[in-house]
Design a protein around this motif. Sequence first.
Motif, PDB file in Angstrom:
ATOM      1  N   ASP A  45      13.382 -46.065  40.607  1.00 14.22           N
ATOM      2  CA  ASP A  45      12.621 -46.866  39.653  1.00 14.22           C
ATOM      3  C   ASP A  45      11.408 -47.501  40.327  1.00 14.22           C
ATOM      4  O   ASP A  45      10.308 -47.529  39.765  1.00 14.22           O
ATOM      5  N   ALA A  49       7.492 -46.728  39.398  1.00 16.50           N
ATOM      6  CA  ALA A  49       6.613 -47.819  38.967  1.00 16.50           C
ATOM      7  C   ALA A  49       5.430 -47.997  39.912  1.00 16.50           C
ATOM      8  O   ALA A  49       4.400 -48.547  39.527  1.00 16.50           O
ATOM      9  N   GLN A  55       6.761 -38.474  38.713  1.00 15.91           N
ATOM     10  CA  GLN A  55       7.903 -39.187  38.183  1.00 15.91           C
ATOM     11  C   GLN A  55       9.177 -38.492  38.627  1.00 15.91           C
ATOM     12  O   GLN A  55       9.395 -37.306  38.344  1.00 15.91           O
TER      13      GLN A  55
END
Lengths: 428, 302
Positions: A45, A49, A55
């Motif tokens: 995560d 971010a 991703q």
Amino acid sequence: MTRITRLLTLGALLTGSALAQQPTKITFWNFLGGGDGARMKTLIDGYNASQKKYQVQQTVLQWGIPFYTKVRTSTSVGQAPDLISFHLSRISGWAPANLLRPITTQELSSVGLKQADFFPRLWNAASYQGKTYAVPLDTHPLVLYYNKDVARKAGLLDANGNLKPMNSVAQFTAALKAVKDKTGLAGLAMENHSTAYMPWRLWLTMVEQQGGSIVTNNKISAGEAGKKALTIMADWMKQGYMPKNSDYPSSVAQFTTGKTAFMINGVWEVPTMVDGRKTGKLPFDYGVAPLPKFFGNQDTWGDSHGFAIPNNARKPIPADRLAGVMDFIAYVQKNALTWAQGGHIPAYLPVVNSAKYTALKPNSDYAKVSAANVTYDPPGWYSGAAGPLEAVSIKYFPAAMAGQLSVDKAMSLFENEANRLMAGRPKP
Amino acid sequence: MRDTIPPQARAQTGIPRGTRRRTPGGPIALLMLAPFLIAYLLFFVFPIGRAVQLSLTQSSLTETGPFVGLSNYVQLAGDPDFWASVLHTGQFALYTVIPVTLLGMLMALAVNRLVRARNFAQALFFLPFVLPVSVVTLLWQWILNSSFGLVHNLFGTDIAWFGEPATAMPMVALVTVWWTVGFNMLLFLAGLQNISREVYEAAQLDGAQGWTAFRTITWPLLWPVTTLVFTLQLIASLKIFAQVYILTGGGPFNSTQVVLQYMYNTAFQNLDAGYASAIAVAFFLIILLVSLVQAALLRGRS
């Protein structure tokens, strides 16, 4: 241009620019459950971010045979993910079968990683015939957990409240005896039921500490050192220094409820102790020390998690996804302090040498000595985490400790079956 | 292909005898059968053929290797681990098949006598069967844990039930019986309810009650259900895998390793798919043989 074509062009432009902003998806399969899984999710995560280009999407699978079977089969049909978690003890079985894509020095340096930043033993474990097949993430060796309250009563602590050094089997056995004599408790908690892996790990440790080797020329060669190691473990049990028939959760419970002075287990139980102290569930003060030097050196069984890239059949990983994979690996290395909270010792030296890690207790009490002495399962296709050789050992070692088989009988059964296994080769 | 339309029906449809051997429903029937047929060929017949083919090669888990003739079977014939695993499978079948059949029948007889609590008792006995194998095994692992388990606390024993060669297999059998007996009870209950009350009433007039009624009426009329349960149970027991895999891992020192586990380990742990296929094919033949013998024996009784 009609209105319709104009609209269509506009639409195409909009989707085009939207697509351009879409991050490249990196698929990542791992076997990290429980606390490890939670910490890896935090890292993923955090990475997702931290930038917009890539991703990472993870899929968590069950560790052991199920995980490795799935990766193996999907790699051979070109359906494997971009990145996997991997036990370094399995490199020697997977690299020769072309299941992993070698990672070059340039690829590593493109994201600022280099060999000198890693514990040498871990780096070696990640390579095969001069090529690097994985980036080490951590090592998780056996360590010695001790109950300070019980150990104090048995006279085993020094003035600072730390465990007095123990440098031989005799000294460790004497400590177990002292615990039993002075407190009436059993000395040592360790998984030893009929399908336990822990006896194999301690046995390997003790053989290596005697300067012996487990395998020579594809044959078991532990010999007298192997017998000696197993005899010591069986004797501890016979003397009542170790509770019998403990499965894994029982062995942890015996220690955490204060029924034993010591526990031999992997570093992955450190969070149990840390959280137990925080929530008041652990009713005593504990310490964690590197596994003692029972014999000539301090070699200690351990394994490592690493990152590897499956060598998808006829489908090499595209350059953009490879760049993302490397970028993610570097991010995790630099943020390995999060990972270290699982008890694992980070492979990346800048993190281990940092002030923040030194302040992380009890981790820094065992990290450097343990990581410098870590010893893996012997190389070979049959070897490594949950591999065939370990599977053979769990049939006979716990039985010898429980007194169901004599040490000689257990060793000869183990050697026969292991030699039969190793004489066969993975086919074709 | 035999003409199956009864004469009366043919008169109604107006199809003259002998002109159309194929009924007009033929292609449609085939079409409707097709999904099943395709699935059957694809997922049943084809894999069997592949397994036989693989068993004649030296293959890894992911690559088909060179043809080696019958050498896998020759090796298998002299493999003590294989024969031990056959023995353990037989041992497990012995411990489970008859108990689970008899217990199922006894429980059905008992439940059938109940008036008010019948549904409740039925549900109670059937409940374990609803649980997945992972839950069942976990439950019994907790009950029988030698240092923290229920049995340990109640009776003060510290026996590692799944870790002693003498108790491991009987305990795996016990767990299986507990788990599966409810389903057999239901089959027997259905059988019992199919026996007409009038038969019992007639017998009662002749003075047959209790044991005599059971011996002369219930037992013979339940025989078809009994053979069904027995056959299903035998095949299920020979295919034992999950309970052993989770509860004992085949240990201690191989004493509970059953054939399917040996096959699984050979294929997925030792990466030897050729040899594992040979084990599978050989075991297929063994089960086939046992079923044929068993069917022949039971047919004699009916």
